[in-house]
Write a protein that holds these residues in place. Structure first.
Motif, short mmCIF file in Angstrom:
data_model
loop_
_atom_site.label_atom_id
_atom_site.label_comp_id
_atom_site.label_asym_id
_atom_site.label_seq_id
_atom_site.Cartn_x
_atom_site.Cartn_y
_atom_site.Cartn_z
N ALA A 114 -28.52 25.74 -50.56
CA ALA A 114 -29.75 25.24 -49.94
C ALA A 114 -30.76 26.37 -49.77
CB ALA A 114 -29.42 24.62 -48.60
N ALA A 115 -30.27 27.53 -49.34
CA ALA A 115 -31.17 28.65 -49.09
C ALA A 115 -31.86 29.08 -50.37
CB ALA A 115 -30.38 29.82 -48.51
N LEU A 116 -31.10 29.24 -51.43
CA LEU A 116 -31.68 29.74 -52.67
C LEU A 116 -32.66 28.74 -53.27
CD1 LEU A 116 -28.61 31.55 -54.21
CD2 LEU A 116 -30.63 32.53 -53.13
N GLN A 117 -32.35 27.49 -53.15
CA GLN A 117 -33.27 26.48 -53.68
C GLN A 117 -34.51 26.36 -52.81
OE1 GLN A 117 -30.66 23.14 -53.99
NE2 GLN A 117 -29.96 23.69 -56.06
N ALA A 118 -34.29 26.31 -51.52
CA ALA A 118 -35.42 26.18 -50.60
C ALA A 118 -36.30 27.43 -50.67
CB ALA A 118 -34.92 25.97 -49.18
N GLY A 119 -35.66 28.58 -50.71
CA GLY A 119 -36.41 29.83 -50.76
C GLY A 119 -37.31 29.87 -51.97
N SER A 120 -36.86 29.26 -53.03
CA SER A 120 -37.69 29.25 -54.24
C SER A 120 -38.88 28.33 -54.08
CB SER A 120 -36.84 28.82 -55.43
OG SER A 120 -36.24 27.56 -55.17
N SER A 121 -38.62 27.12 -53.60
CA SER A 121 -39.70 26.14 -53.47
C SER A 121 -40.74 26.61 -52.45
CB SER A 121 -39.14 24.78 -53.05
OG SER A 121 -38.61 24.86 -51.75
N GLY B 196 -27.56 27.39 -29.64
CA GLY B 196 -27.68 26.51 -28.49
C GLY B 196 -29.13 26.23 -28.13
N GLN B 197 -29.92 27.29 -28.09
CA GLN B 197 -31.34 27.12 -27.78
C GLN B 197 -32.03 26.24 -28.81
OE1 GLN B 197 -32.63 31.17 -27.68
NE2 GLN B 197 -32.05 31.50 -25.54
N ALA B 198 -31.71 26.49 -30.08
CA ALA B 198 -32.34 25.73 -31.15
C ALA B 198 -31.95 24.26 -31.07
CB ALA B 198 -31.97 26.30 -32.51
N VAL B 199 -30.69 24.01 -30.73
CA VAL B 199 -30.23 22.63 -30.60
C VAL B 199 -30.93 21.96 -29.43
CG1 VAL B 199 -28.25 21.20 -29.98
CG2 VAL B 199 -27.99 23.02 -31.69
N ALA B 200 -31.04 22.69 -28.33
CA ALA B 200 -31.70 22.15 -27.14
C ALA B 200 -33.16 21.82 -27.44
CB ALA B 200 -31.61 23.15 -25.99
N ARG B 201 -33.77 22.61 -28.29
CA ARG B 201 -35.16 22.36 -28.65
C ARG B 201 -35.29 21.27 -29.72
NH1 ARG B 201 -35.33 27.96 -29.92
NH2 ARG B 201 -35.79 29.27 -28.10
N GLY B 202 -34.17 20.86 -30.27
CA GLY B 202 -34.21 19.86 -31.32
C GLY B 202 -34.50 20.43 -32.69
N GLU B 203 -34.39 21.76 -32.80
CA GLU B 203 -34.69 22.38 -34.09
C GLU B 203 -33.47 22.39 -35.01
OE1 GLU B 203 -38.03 25.72 -33.19
OE2 GLU B 203 -36.16 25.93 -32.08
N THR C 33 -33.30 30.71 -42.61
CA THR C 33 -33.87 29.57 -41.90
C THR C 33 -33.69 28.30 -42.71
OG1 THR C 33 -35.57 31.06 -41.04
CG2 THR C 33 -35.92 28.69 -40.73
N ALA C 34 -34.05 28.39 -43.97
CA ALA C 34 -33.92 27.23 -44.84
C ALA C 34 -32.47 26.77 -44.91
CB ALA C 34 -34.42 27.59 -46.24
N ALA C 35 -31.58 27.72 -45.02
CA ALA C 35 -30.16 27.37 -45.13
C ALA C 35 -29.67 26.61 -43.90
CB ALA C 35 -29.33 28.63 -45.32
N LEU C 36 -30.00 27.14 -42.74
CA LEU C 36 -29.48 26.52 -41.52
C LEU C 36 -30.09 25.14 -41.29
CD1 LEU C 36 -29.29 29.64 -39.20
CD2 LEU C 36 -27.45 28.40 -40.32
N GLN C 37 -31.34 25.00 -41.61
CA GLN C 37 -31.97 23.69 -41.45
C GLN C 37 -31.46 22.71 -42.50
OE1 GLN C 37 -36.08 24.80 -41.50
NE2 GLN C 37 -36.14 25.17 -39.29
N ALA C 38 -31.39 23.18 -43.74
CA ALA C 38 -30.93 22.30 -44.82
C ALA C 38 -29.47 21.92 -44.59
CB ALA C 38 -31.09 22.99 -46.16
N GLY C 39 -28.67 22.91 -44.22
CA GLY C 39 -27.26 22.64 -43.99
C GLY C 39 -27.05 21.60 -42.92
#
Lengths: 190, 190
Positions: free
Chosen positions: A181-188, B131-138, B180-186
């Motif tokens: 996900a990171a590598l693909q997202a990072g590219s886009s 935890g903070q990110a989850v609490a914020r809904g991120e 960031t992308a990885a954690l959100q996408a994942g």
DNA sequence: CTACGTCGTAACGGTTGCGTTCCGGCGTGC
DNA sequence: GCACGCCGGAACGCAACCGTTACGACGTAG
């Protein structure tokens, strides 16, 4: 004229001793004891501890790992992850690599040798992995192989060699997913 | 009754000696020489090398790093990356950590101490960050803090402490972006 | 001012490893 | 079958460090 079986026994003993006590405490005498040979046989081959260790380690580390080409980026990535996981769980890797890395910070010769043996090889893997994906259109042309390799090997190394926490199949799967996900997202994003 | 300035000089000398020659080759005599004190002063405080090093290192490592809370996940992440980068570039960290890690693989007491000092702390950071990110809904509720920390610190550690390649601001920025992308996408993938 | 504890220095005997040298034994190539 | 070269083993002098002890100097608490 040097007997091959003796050389082999010494190489083996050095790797084991290195894993067990580390470079700092590795002694020629202990290597000779473990290999069941005389010190003479060792000094006939190498002139001192540093030269001996460097020659043996770079020989072992230099053995090329076959680069993956499964036909898809996802497949390549998964394969690479599995290979790296297995390699890092090997006793030699998990004990000798951190030890020599620490040593490399103090000794330029060790640093240079390790860079040649490890880093250039790692870079080749990254270039091929990303290159193939770019050629297939799975990643954009400006994808950074260096960054990709850091993102792939970093977490695995951290977990296996530093934190020394076991890696489950499930964990590996999720990690692969995130990195993809990171590598693909990072590219886009660029 | 032990003089504080002497103790301080010894602690300092141990850290420097550790960074310079590593645990395996660290000797009490060298520490005494560097600190400008007698061996007696050292043995009056600790009974042997292992105990001395463990006490001093865990004291240094145990100093709590303030956990980030910038108000957003992206900000927290960026701050954490910067703190980690700076910390890992410090001479103590980049030389002593790999050395002690390698040593920990052989000595259970060292392993235990380091796990307490490093890993528990790292886990706390991960828990708070996610935890903070989850609490914020991120991030979704089932986001894995452990995996997140591996993904954040792994590449940095790999690059700074293992590959020993310099990290540019640009590189750090792109890495942050990818993570960031990885954690959100994942998360959305689950 | 006295007594105590820490300080540095120096020495102790013991261990370990260095890198070298000499030896007698063994196997191989010529 | 003979010489050569590698083999292990043993010893060499040297150096470093271990952990301990004895000593005299200093500084401080009471």
């Amino acid at each position: 004229m040097l007997r091959g079986d003796i050389t082999k026994a010494i190489r083996n003993a050095v790797m084991n001793e290195l894993a067990q006590v580390g470079y700092g405490r590795l002694s020629i005498e202990a290597v000779a004891r473990r290999a069941g040979v005389g010190k003479t046989a060792i000094y006939r081959r190498w002139s001192n501890k540093l030269e001996m260790v460097l020659e043996i380690v770079s020989d072992v580390a230099g053995r090329a790992v076959p680069l993956p080409d499964t036909g898809s980026f996802a497949g390549d990535l998964q394969l690479l992850m599995m290979i790296a996981t297995k390699a890092l769980q090997h006793r030699y890797a998990s004990q000798i690599i951190p030890d020599l890395m620490a040593e490399a910070a103090r000794n330029p010769k060790i640093a240079e040798t390790l860079q040649k043996a490890l880093r250039s090889h790692q870079q080749a893997v990254g270039d091929k992995l990303v290159g193939q994906a770019v050629a297939r259109g799975e990643l954009p042309a400006d994808a950074d192989p260096e960054l990709a390799v850091d993102l792939i090997l970093g977490p695995l190394y951290w977990r296996l060699a530093v934190a020394r926490t076991p890696v489950s199949d499930d964990y590996l799967e999720r990690l692969t997913e995130l990195v993809t996900a990171a590598l693909q997202a990072g590219s886009s994003a660029r």
